[in-house]
Design an enzyme around this catalytic site. Structure first.
Site, short mmCIF file in Angstrom:
data_model
loop_
_atom_site.label_atom_id
_atom_site.label_comp_id
_atom_site.label_asym_id
_atom_site.label_seq_id
_atom_site.Cartn_x
_atom_site.Cartn_y
_atom_site.Cartn_z
N GLY A 147 52.21 65.24 38.37
CA GLY A 147 53.46 65.27 39.21
C GLY A 147 54.37 65.45 38.01
N VAL A 180 48.57 66.94 30.48
CA VAL A 180 47.51 66.31 29.31
C VAL A 180 46.85 67.39 28.71
CG1 VAL A 180 45.68 64.66 28.50
CG2 VAL A 180 47.20 64.17 30.65
N LYS A 191 49.44 63.34 26.24
CA LYS A 191 50.38 63.31 27.55
C LYS A 191 51.58 63.67 27.36
CE LYS A 191 50.70 60.79 31.48
NZ LYS A 191 50.33 59.32 32.33
N ASP A 242 47.06 51.06 40.36
CA ASP A 242 46.29 52.19 40.89
C ASP A 242 44.89 52.18 40.42
OD1 ASP A 242 46.24 54.57 42.29
OD2 ASP A 242 46.98 55.74 40.56
#
Length: 609
Positions: free
Chosen positions: A359, A363, A378, A470
């Site tokens: 979002g 990468v 990243k 997560d």
């Protein structure tokens, strides 16, 4: 070889027409009336029908109408023969879809000339259609190529013209329903071309049936997407908007049906769950042109018609996505960027290709110029009003990772800023994530081994006051030696009593985490503890052992309710020895779970071979 059928109740006319058209490349057939011709047409599938108008049992107009309404015969070329020369007769035939008209009596030369002219027009039409198909396939291939990189692929795929004057059918109460099968490119990468066709055909059948039941008038398929038109109709109880909304809501059930179908058909491929994204678009006062869409308002044969269009789209999209995958593979092998994927300029690194996109960041696979190591970069891509929040979250991820030194936690080597981007340089995993390794249940010993490594990673981050928030297979990377590494700390939070990493940049009440793995306290908005990660790890362990997630529901709200209140599901009897551990990890109350990841490690070691 083409098939030509001559239909006339006059035997002499039939015989003369057959003689004139007799050629090695033409297969000829004849019938004495429209009813007999229609029966034979289903068997012979003629390319051209030359028929009289005045015939007993079924006249030429009735035969023409029946051909046009039949999904398998609708594209048959039809030339009308008649002794009537009135404009009304010709106008009626053309309005029903006749391709040409020849008045009796005619000479053999006139029939052959008319037939050859009809075939030339069909040839030109075929060229136009072939060109359009090639253009659409190329467009789909570009879209799927971007999708493989995680790039949003909304641009230009569904080209519905909603500008004034685009057609002659004004819509004063119209609503477009857009449906998109998410994760399609991920699914297609794990399937053969024929299996992709089967997948998209099933998808078209499922969503098409829901559109039809809600009173949708037209359907347009484009790859993994479907668009339907809803307009006000005096024969239906509700106006366009409520019917379109009902169809949109029914797509949740469609997604569940698709997930069950993919599990049944491809259970050993590790496909992600089917997700159907839905969007509604009002068309008040617009005049859309729907020449390329499929009308499904007729009561007879509409299901077959939608299925036929779904099959056509499936074959086209399967070729496109497989070509995109081939191009992507070639770019990976050659270490080059795809067309339009211009590399960034980051000091000290040579970027090879983009390997993922989220979002707020992308990468890239890169090469460290100093030592030649392959690394993952990243790169933050801040957008709009969220730029400050995204930068805070990105910096916090580096802050958290820089404090961790554990073989089962992703390592970082650098952070920096270019003129336009912030970036983190970290370990590159050429074998991807654990999700890609899940092709059904994992062997129990292997599942325990993976969980021991995850527990070791959690012990390391929890000792530093970090909650990941997560944990799921997509965030468990796999090294070349098969070891598991916890990654993606983008929404991780420090629960330490001090330090800059305490900053919580998410809005109050927002759910951070993946619904299929989220803990009850995350759902309730309560304080998060290391036990929250332990709950998610329990969900992962259940999935590794069984090949399925413990809770599955038709809507996200129902799924969250199950995590919050539903009983913990039972493992199969062959795995019963793991049930006490699952029960403890997935306990609804955090206090009933393991006191720490170290406690979990001890329980796992007791189960290890």
């Amino acid at each position: 070889m083409i098939t030509v059928m001559v239909v006339d109740d006059d035997a002499e006319v039939r015989a003369r027409a057959l003689r004139c058209l007799a050629r090695p490349e033409i297969r000829l057939a004849s019938a004495a009336n429209g009813r007999l011709a229609l029966q034979d047409a289903h068997r012979l599938k003629p390319d051209v029908v030359i028929c009289d108008i005045d015939m007993p049992e079924m006249d030429g107009f009735e035969l023409l109408s029946a051909l046009r309404d039949d999904p398998e015969l609708g594209k048959t070329l039809v030339m009308m023969l008649t002794s009537e020369s009135s404009r009304d007769s010709m106008r009626l035939g053309m309005s029903l879809g006749a391709d040409d008209y020849l008045t009796k009596p005619f000479t053999g030369e006139e029939l052959v000339e008319a037939f050859e002219g009809l075939m030339r027009r069909r040839g030109r039409l075929d060229l136009v259609i072939d060109s359009a198909v090639r253009q659409q396939e190329a467009q789909l291939r570009r879209v799927f190529s971007h999708g493989l990189d995680g790039t949003p692929d909304d641009a230009g795929l569904l080209t519905v013209d909603v500008s004034p004057g685009a057609g002659n059918r004004t819509v004063t109460d119209g609503v477009l329903l857009h449906c998109d099968l998410r994760n399609f490119t991920d699914m297609a990468a794990r399937l053969t071309s024929d299996e992709v066709v089967a997948l998209l055909t099933e998808y078209g059948d499922v969503v098409g049936s829901h559109v039809r039941e809600a009173g949708g008038h037209h359907v347009q398929f484009a790859g993994s997407r479907m668009t339907a038109l809803f307009t006000h109709s005096p024969t239906l109880d509700r106006r366009a908007r409520p019917r379109a909304e009902a169809a949109a809501q029914s797509m949740t059930a469609a997604a569940v049906a698709m997930s069950r179908w993919t599990t049944r058909e491809f259970g050993d491929r590790g496909l992600p769950d089917a997700e159907i994204a839905v969007q509604l678009h009002a068309l008040a006062g617009a005049s859309p042109g729907w020449e390329s869409t499929l009308a499904i308002g007729q009561p007879q044969g509409e299901g077959d018609a939608v299925h036929q269009r779904a099959v056509q789209n499936a074959h086209l999209a399967a070729r496109a996505v497989k070509n995109a995958l081939d191009e992507k593979l070639a770019s990976l092998t050659d270490h080059r960027f795809m067309e339009g994927d211009a590399p960034l300029n980051l000091a000290g690194y040579r970027l090879v290709r983009r390997i993922g996109r989220g979002g707020m960041s992308s990468v890239y696979l890169g090469v460290c110029k100093a030592d030649g190591r392959l690394i993952a970069l990243k790169v933050l891509e801040p957008r709009g009003e969220m730029e400050t929040e995204q930068m805070l979250r990105f910096v916090r991820e580096y802050t958290l990772l820089s404090r961790i030194d554990n073989p089962n936690v992703i390592g970082i080597s650098d952070q920096g800023f270019s003129n336009e981007h912030a970036y983190i340089a970290m370990e590159y995993f050429e074998n991807g994530d654990l999700r890609g390794r899940l092709h059904g249940p994992m062997a129990p010993d292997a599942a325990v081994k993976a969980m021991l490594q995850l527990a070791g990673a959690m012990e390391a981050i929890h000792a530093l006051g970090i909650v990941h928030r997560d944990i799921k297979p997509e965030n468990l990377m796999v090294r070349a030696d098969g070891s598991i590494v916890l990654a993606d700390f983008g929404i991780a939070k420090s629960v330490a009593s001090s330090g800059a990493a305490q900053v919580l940049v998410t809005q109050q009440g927002s759910l951070m985490g993946s619904p299929s793995y989220v803990s009850p306290e995350q759902i309730a908005g309560h304080e998060l503890t290391p036990g929250s990660d332990l709950y998610s790890a329990g969900v992962v362990f259940f999935e590794l052992l069984t090949g399925a997630r413990p809770y599955q529901a038709a809507t996200m709200l129902d799924l969250l309710k199950m995590h919050a209140r539903a009983p913990i599901p039972l493992l199969p009897e062959t795995l019963a020895r793991f049930q006490p551990l699952i029960n403890k990890l997935m306990a609804k109350r955090p206090a009933a779970r393991h006191a720490s990841a170290a406690s979990l490690i001890r329980d796992l070691e007791a189960l290890a071979p």
